[in-house]
Motif scaffolding. Structure first.
Motif, PDB file in Angstrom:
ATOM      1  N   GLY A  66       3.629  -2.905   5.002  1.00 16.09           N
ATOM      2  CA  GLY A  66       4.123  -4.100   5.682  1.00 16.09           C
ATOM      3  C   GLY A  66       3.048  -4.905   6.380  1.00 16.09           C
ATOM      4  N   ARG A  67       1.853  -4.327   6.507  1.00 16.71           N
ATOM      5  CA  ARG A  67       0.758  -5.043   7.179  1.00 16.71           C
ATOM      6  C   ARG A  67      -0.409  -5.332   6.236  1.00 16.71           C
ATOM      7  NH1 ARG A  67      -2.056  -2.649  11.116  1.00 16.71           N
ATOM      8  NH2 ARG A  67      -1.731  -0.516  10.341  1.00 16.71           N
ATOM      9  N   PHE A  68      -0.675  -4.413   5.318  1.00 20.09           N
ATOM     10  CA  PHE A  68      -1.792  -4.565   4.383  1.00 20.09           C
ATOM     11  C   PHE A  68      -1.255  -4.864   2.997  1.00 20.09           C
ATOM     12  CE2 PHE A  68      -5.111  -1.629   6.646  1.00 20.09           C
ATOM     13  CZ  PHE A  68      -4.903  -2.314   7.824  1.00 20.09           C
ATOM     14  N   THR A  69      -2.023  -5.648   2.243  1.00 15.04           N
ATOM     15  CA  THR A  69      -1.667  -5.954   0.864  1.00 15.04           C
ATOM     16  C   THR A  69      -2.908  -5.828  -0.016  1.00 15.04           C
ATOM     17  OG1 THR A  69       0.040  -7.515   1.584  1.00 15.04           O
ATOM     18  CG2 THR A  69      -0.689  -7.655  -0.708  1.00 15.04           C
ATOM     19  N   ILE A  70      -2.786  -5.034  -1.061  1.00 10.64           N
ATOM     20  CA  ILE A  70      -3.866  -4.909  -2.030  1.00 10.64           C
ATOM     21  C   ILE A  70      -3.521  -5.777  -3.231  1.00 10.64           C
ATOM     22  CG2 ILE A  70      -2.895  -2.846  -3.141  1.00 10.64           C
ATOM     23  CD1 ILE A  70      -5.808  -1.851  -3.497  1.00 10.64           C
TER      24      ILE A  70
END
Length: 126
Positions: A66-70
């Motif tokens: 919910g905070r990081f996106t790869i």
């Protein structure tokens, strides 16, 4: 010669954002696994986010969901990690890693990755 070159680390205040980049070269990028791992002083290296380059499937550690996106740019053989709502506990050295063997699924275990970048420091202050 396989190379993974990271960029984008730095220092931010809690709640801020950073974007890490990892440019890969020297191997067949498709159908492999690439991931971001981090290691804080005195702690074990942990998987943060993984992407299967053959189809874009992603995996995240619970602590960053919910905070990081790869994401990836196939044309540039580059993987990104967009980090939002950063917390002080996200402070660590972040490493890009590649499992260059042809895979159909990826692991979040760092010992399965055979190439590593030099790392980029992320520091989040409260």
């Amino acid at each position: 010669q396989v190379q993974l070159v990271e960029s984008g680390g730095g220092s931010v205040q809690a709640g801020g954002s950073l974007r890490l980049s990892c440019a890969a070269s020297g191997y067949t990028y498709s159908s492999s696994c690439m991931g971001w791992f981090r290691q804080a002083p005195g702690k074990e290296r942990e998987g943060v986010a993984i992407i299967y380059t053959g189809g874009g499937r992603t995996y995240y550690a619970d602590s960053v969901k919910g905070r990081f996106t790869i994401s990836q740019d196939d044309a540039k053989s580059t993987v990104y990690l967009q980090m939002n709502s950063l917390k002080p506990e996200d402070t660590a050295m972040y490493y890009c890693a590649a499992d260059t063997r042809v895979r159909t699924a990826c692991s979040g275990d760092y010992w399965t990755y055979n190439y590593w970048g030099l790392g980029t420091q992320v520091t989040v202050s409260s």
